[in-house]
Design a protein around this motif. Sequence first.
Motif, PDB file in Angstrom:
ATOM      1  N   ARG A 271      46.971  38.776  30.824  1.00 22.42           N
ATOM      2  CA  ARG A 271      47.019  39.500  32.134  1.00 22.42           C
ATOM      3  C   ARG A 271      46.966  38.312  33.164  1.00 22.42           C
ATOM      4  O   ARG A 271      46.128  37.367  32.798  1.00 22.42           O
ATOM      5  CB  ARG A 271      45.734  40.343  32.380  1.00 22.42           C
ATOM      6  N   ARG A 274      45.279  38.428  39.799  1.00 18.90           N
ATOM      7  CA  ARG A 274      45.941  38.739  40.894  1.00 18.90           C
ATOM      8  C   ARG A 274      44.988  38.858  41.821  1.00 18.90           C
ATOM      9  O   ARG A 274      43.620  39.562  41.665  1.00 18.90           O
ATOM     10  CB  ARG A 274      46.547  40.146  40.780  1.00 18.90           C
ATOM     11  N   ASP A 384      48.143  47.003  36.760  1.00 19.49           N
ATOM     12  CA  ASP A 384      47.794  46.303  37.780  1.00 19.49           C
ATOM     13  C   ASP A 384      47.487  47.023  38.928  1.00 19.49           C
ATOM     14  O   ASP A 384      48.458  47.590  39.340  1.00 19.49           O
ATOM     15  CB  ASP A 384      48.576  45.111  38.195  1.00 19.49           C
TER      16      ASP A 384
END
Length: 392
Positions: A271, A274, A384
């Motif tokens: 991942r 973000r 996400d």
Amino acid sequence: MSVSGMKKQLHKASQLLNERLMGAEGTKMDEDFLRMEKSVAVIHTLLLELLSKTTEFLQPNPAYRAKLSMLNTMSRIRGQGRSTGYPQTESMLGDCMLQYGQELGAASEFGGALTGVGDALQQVAQARDTLDVHVKRTFIDPLQDLNNTELKEIRFQLKKMNGRRLDFDYKKRRKGKVPVEEVRQAWDKFTSSKELAERSMFILLQNDVDRLSHLAAMVTALLDFHRNAHRILLGLHGNLQARWVSIGSTPITPETDVITRLTAASNKPGRRFRSKKIRVRSEHNGSIGFYHQPSITSAASSVAGEQVTVLPSRPGSPVSSYADSKLVLDQPCCRAMYSFHPNHEGELGFSEGDIIVLTCQVDANWYEGSLGGRSGLFPVSYVDVLVPLPLP
């Protein structure tokens, strides 16, 4: 000690010195007696070392053994029935894992796994405590009792017999200076002691097969411990594999090799970080919008009569096919980072880049949402979050 007793001890010492230094010959024992005496000496040495080594096997740390012995002695002196148990290494490691697993919390996969392993190690420690108790009761205590009763009595009889032999040999060597009656009495005492010692040694060696039951009991206790430890660790292994499967990207069957399982989970695309969306309110009309960072220019549109902020797709994101489109963020939703193929009924399948409307979060590992008229569960690690669910 009386004068006659002191004289007898001097005579025995004189005979022993003559045999050791002057080469005087004493009364010889028959071969059977010598063979039994040697076997008894071996058993005595064996028990002393076997009991010590068994204790070291069950409780390998000498410092803890000494401390435990001291604490138990003090408890007996004070009249306390409570005894302190040996601190098993599995228990200490399990305590450490439980402590830090609880500090990391249930939201952490590693923390949850630590807690599970810690619980399993505590169970293994309890099984080892049971092993200690069983081996002590069925193996150590009977052999210790044998050493303290039968063997102790035989050693005493042999020592007494040897003393009477020295007394007889001394008087026989001084024949003519010692009355014949005294020599005969010394011989009778010697033969009586020899017969008693010989009978005791014979009984001990004849009952040698009885010690097999003690050895078998120890092996049974060891087998029970390893069975219990295997069962506990096998369950723990299954739980850890279930955790790997729940976060892995490839369906894994129970027949798959453990290395394949770990490889499939560890090869999942990582991942990317973000930055969290910031929720702001317009100073002019009070509308609510979201943005990722100040450099992104937001556009406004109207949805259901409410003005919301829309974001362009980011270059290089999983939804690169939508690079020229605008995403309307008017309700809790998330973007699929990887494709998910349901393995069970009630799970929601999707492809990489799909936008899924979030309904609720079931637990730390699963969301519930809808896509294209379908709804179901899907893993948290596959998506996400663009617009988070409202706080409860």
